[in-house]
Design a protein around this motif. Structure first.
Motif, PDB file in Angstrom:
ATOM      1  N   ALA A   1     -16.548 -24.420 -21.141  1.00  0.00           N
ATOM      2  CA  ALA A   1     -15.536 -24.385 -22.205  1.00  0.00           C
ATOM      3  C   ALA A   1     -14.495 -25.456 -21.938  1.00  0.00           C
ATOM      4  O   ALA A   1     -14.299 -25.879 -20.796  1.00  0.00           O
ATOM      5  CB  ALA A   1     -14.874 -23.019 -22.272  1.00  0.00           C
ATOM      6  N   VAL A   2     -13.837 -25.882 -23.019  1.00  0.00           N
ATOM      7  CA  VAL A   2     -12.787 -26.899 -22.941  1.00  0.00           C
ATOM      8  C   VAL A   2     -11.550 -26.348 -23.632  1.00  0.00           C
ATOM      9  O   VAL A   2     -11.638 -25.841 -24.760  1.00  0.00           O
ATOM     10  CB  VAL A   2     -13.232 -28.213 -23.614  1.00  0.00           C
ATOM     11  N   HIS A   3     -10.400 -26.434 -22.966  1.00  0.00           N
ATOM     12  CA  HIS A   3      -9.128 -25.973 -23.517  1.00  0.00           C
ATOM     13  C   HIS A   3      -8.155 -27.142 -23.537  1.00  0.00           C
ATOM     14  O   HIS A   3      -7.993 -27.835 -22.535  1.00  0.00           O
ATOM     15  CB  HIS A   3      -8.554 -24.827 -22.686  1.00  0.00           C
ATOM     16  N   HIS A   4      -7.511 -27.345 -24.674  1.00  0.00           N
ATOM     17  CA  HIS A   4      -6.550 -28.436 -24.837  1.00  0.00           C
ATOM     18  C   HIS A   4      -5.136 -27.868 -24.869  1.00  0.00           C
ATOM     19  O   HIS A   4      -4.898 -26.836 -25.493  1.00  0.00           O
ATOM     20  CB  HIS A   4      -6.793 -29.173 -26.155  1.00  0.00           C
ATOM     21  N   HIS A   5      -4.229 -28.548 -24.202  1.00  0.00           N
ATOM     22  CA  HIS A   5      -2.813 -28.197 -24.299  1.00  0.00           C
ATOM     23  C   HIS A   5      -2.037 -29.447 -24.706  1.00  0.00           C
ATOM     24  O   HIS A   5      -2.030 -30.440 -23.975  1.00  0.00           O
ATOM     25  CB  HIS A   5      -2.269 -27.674 -22.972  1.00  0.00           C
ATOM     26  N   ASN A   6      -1.437 -29.390 -25.877  1.00  0.00           N
ATOM     27  CA  ASN A   6      -0.582 -30.476 -26.363  1.00  0.00           C
ATOM     28  C   ASN A   6      -1.353 -31.781 -26.605  1.00  0.00           C
ATOM     29  O   ASN A   6      -0.766 -32.864 -26.575  1.00  0.00           O
ATOM     30  CB  ASN A   6       0.575 -30.693 -25.376  1.00  0.00           C
ATOM     31  N   ILE A   7      -2.663 -31.691 -26.804  1.00  0.00           N
ATOM     32  CA  ILE A   7      -3.483 -32.869 -27.122  1.00  0.00           C
ATOM     33  C   ILE A   7      -3.494 -33.012 -28.645  1.00  0.00           C
ATOM     34  O   ILE A   7      -3.879 -32.065 -29.341  1.00  0.00           O
ATOM     35  CB  ILE A   7      -4.928 -32.721 -26.594  1.00  0.00           C
TER      36      ILE A   7
END
Length: 140
Positions: free
Chosen positions: A73-79
């Motif tokens: 899984a991939v999680h983005h923060h503020n991207i």
């Protein structure tokens, strides 16, 4: 200058790759998760920290591919995913708790990869080009 080609299978290896990719530039559009293959890829404009300055050229950059396998899984923060042309400044890559890789970018942006195990590869592609600019960070 020889093309860099590195692999990381543990946290120590990943520290070496992190040093090599520090201050790389990457467009949001050049970050891709291939879920079926369990792969995450970044195409980088990498600053060549390992290159020696010459009289003609002070610094070098090159295109590189940074590939992570075994990604669940991939999680983005503020991207800013809605702005694919936005260029991000990669600051570091690290392993956390043995089960996730964190890519830290300037402006408090992160990408977290949930992994089965660490399997990372960095490879230069194409030919390097000269640049007069060396990345700098403000001293606190």
């Amino acid at each position: 200058m020889e093309k860099l080609k590195l692999s990381a299978l543990d946290a120590g290896d990943l520290e070496v790759i992190s040093a090599a990719v520090q201050d790389s530039l990457v467009a949001v559009r050049d970050c891709a998760h291939f879920a079926r293959e369990k792969r995450f890829v970044l195409l980088l404009n990498r600053f060549c920290w390992e290159a020696y300055a010459t009289v003609e050229t002070a610094y070098w950059r090159t295109h590189s591919a940074l590939v992570f396998n075994q990604v669940n899984a991939v999680h983005h923060h503020n991207i800013p995913l809605e702005r694919p042309d936005r260029v991000l400044d990669l600051l570091s890559v690290g392993l956390e708790n043995g089960s996730s890789v964190v890519l830290r970018f300037a402006a408090n942006r992160t990408i977290r990869l949930e992994i089965d195990r660490l399997a990372c590869h960095l490879g230069d592609v194409g030919e390097p080009w000269p640049t007069p600019w060396k990345p700098a960070h403000p001293v606190a």
